[in-house]
Enzyme design. Structure first.
Site, PDB file in Angstrom:
ATOM      1  N   HIS A   1       0.835  -1.205   0.000  1.00  0.00           N
ATOM      2  CA  HIS A   1       0.000   0.000   0.000  1.00  0.00           C
ATOM      3  C   HIS A   1       0.870   1.256   0.000  1.00  0.00           C
ATOM      4  O   HIS A   1       1.978   1.271   0.534  1.00  0.00           O
ATOM      5  CB  HIS A   1      -0.992   0.006   1.168  1.00  0.00           C
TER       6      HIS A   1
ATOM      7  N   ASP B   1      -0.079   4.450   1.095  1.00  0.00           N
ATOM      8  CA  ASP B   1      -0.305   5.468   2.114  1.00  0.00           C
ATOM      9  C   ASP B   1       0.469   5.164   3.386  1.00  0.00           C
ATOM     10  O   ASP B   1       0.924   4.041   3.629  1.00  0.00           O
ATOM     11  CB  ASP B   1      -1.792   5.586   2.436  1.00  0.00           C
TER      12      ASP B   1
ATOM     13  N   ASP C   1       6.323   1.357   6.929  1.00  0.00           N
ATOM     14  CA  ASP C   1       5.004   0.762   6.736  1.00  0.00           C
ATOM     15  C   ASP C   1       4.213   1.716   5.843  1.00  0.00           C
ATOM     16  O   ASP C   1       3.664   2.696   6.322  1.00  0.00           O
ATOM     17  CB  ASP C   1       4.316   0.587   8.089  1.00  0.00           C
TER      18      ASP C   1
ATOM     19  N   GLU D   1      -4.935   2.164   2.957  1.00  0.00           N
ATOM     20  CA  GLU D   1      -4.928   0.930   3.741  1.00  0.00           C
ATOM     21  C   GLU D   1      -5.021   1.245   5.226  1.00  0.00           C
ATOM     22  O   GLU D   1      -5.670   0.524   5.995  1.00  0.00           O
ATOM     23  CB  GLU D   1      -3.654   0.134   3.438  1.00  0.00           C
TER      24      GLU D   1
ATOM     25  N   ASP E   1       3.227  -6.518   4.023  1.00  0.00           N
ATOM     26  CA  ASP E   1       2.734  -5.497   4.950  1.00  0.00           C
ATOM     27  C   ASP E   1       2.563  -6.073   6.352  1.00  0.00           C
ATOM     28  O   ASP E   1       1.460  -6.148   6.872  1.00  0.00           O
ATOM     29  CB  ASP E   1       1.401  -4.932   4.452  1.00  0.00           C
TER      30      ASP E   1
END
Length: 355
Positions: free
Chosen positions: A62, A64, A92, A125, A150
């Site tokens: 992801h 974001d 992350d 996400e 993730d």
């Protein structure tokens, strides 16, 4: 471009949830340079496609970050990548984005054989898998299985079982009355809610199930018996029957307490995402294990009470495994990732691709 340089460039582009456009453009340029075709869906999710031989393979991260990563500046010291301490790092999930892009560059530039590749970089996400929930399933046709990168912890970790996650929003109705003159004429929504919470099974229910009350809002004056309260609950479980039982228990307690006090209760229950479970001998897990063994990376198959985009893809019928990225202390100013873990992740993704 070197892996660390890709990561630094990604971190330098702020991308809190719903503001991923600039990062998406950077990622898209890298994909196009590697020979991928690209497209977006209505949620801003970015898809990349590259032809190959055999069944298609999905790679997902992801774009974001949490708001705390806005303005992050990378500091590398003694082999550890951190922020300057004023923000989160955003590893992350930008460490995974960087690793995927680097692995794709390596595979393509070396002319190595690979299956058809579908890469999917999702939006929002961090707000509850919002981007993944709007994925256009038709854009993933032909994918045999996939990998979502993730999860925290050393590279080599993989989530073979993840929980179901439900939310319960409640509005309790009472009756207003003057708290000094005629309190007996009132019905306190606050007391109904408090009595219900006190009677519920909450927090750690068993080894597979948890439940929590996250918000209790009942604004009002101290001289008025409060007529309305809103409460938000959640429940998680690795077992669907158990999460259904827990939600039903919470609703039953709320209804009984409201009825006995002469109040009302309205509940709205919805599933945020389904859980999933993979056996160790399924193709998606076997490919991961074989890739780790080829690189002599220790494998750890785990369960989690959290969720990721993989929960959504599994529910869509695409077996997807969530894999550890190597970062620690995500969503905090103490977030970091060892450079060796970032490099190991890129190597592992490359090995997964070409197996």
């Amino acid at each position: 471009m070197k892996l660390l340089d890709i990561f630094k460039k990604l971190v330098a582009i702020d991308s809190p949830s719903f503001e991923e456009d600039r990062v998406a453009l950077f990622v898209e340029q890298k994909l196009l340079a590697s020979g991928f075709s690209t497209r977006y869906d209505e949620a801003g999710n970015l898809y990349g496609y590259l032809e190959g031989e055999g069944d298609a393979l999905l790679l997902n991260t992801h774009m974001d970050t949490v708001d705390l990563a806005v303005g992050a500046r990378v500091v590398v010291e003694d082999g550890i990548i951190r922020s300057d301490g004023t923000t989160a790092l955003g590893a992350d999930d930008k460490a995974a984005v960087a690793a995927v892009l680097h692995a794709l560059e390596q595979v393509v530039s070396a002319g190595r054989k690979h299956p058809p590749l579908v890469v999917l970089f999702t939006t929002a996400e961090e707000t509850g898998l919002a981007g993944a929930k709007q994925v256009d399933r038709s854009l993933l046709d032909g994918v045999a299985f996939g990998y979502t990168f993730d999860a925290s912890g050393p590279v080599g970790g993989a989530i073979i079982q993840a929980s179901y996650h439900d939310r319960l929003d409640v509005v309790i109705g009472g009756k207003a009355a003057h708290a000094g003159f005629k309190p007996e004429d009132g019905v306190s929504a606050i007391k109904i809610g408090s009595d219900a919470i006190a009677s519920m099974r909450l927090f750690r229910i068993d080894e597979e199930t948890t439940a929590n009350v996250g918000s209790f809002v009942a604004p009002g004056a101290t001289n008025v018996i409060n007529p309305e309260a809103t409460i938000s609950f959640e429940a998680r479980s690795l077992n669907e029957e158990k999460i259904d039982k827990q939600i039903n228990h919470m609703i039953e307690v709320l209804e009984k307490k409201a009825a006995s006090a002469g109040g009302t209760v309205h509940t709205h229950h919805h599933r945020l995402y389904d859980g999933y479970r993979h056996q160790a001998d399924t193709p998606v897990v076997k490919r991961f294990i074989e890739a780790c063994e080829a690189l002599k990376i220790p494998v750890e198959l785990k369960k989690t009470q959290g969720g990721s985009d993989a929960n959504i893809f599994n529910a869509l019928g695409i077996p997807t495994l969530t894999c550890s990225v190597g970062y620690e202390n995500a969503h905090s100013k103490e977030e970091y990732i060892p450079l060796v873990e970032l490099e190991r992740l890129a190597s592992l993704i490359e090995e997964i691709i070409v197996r």
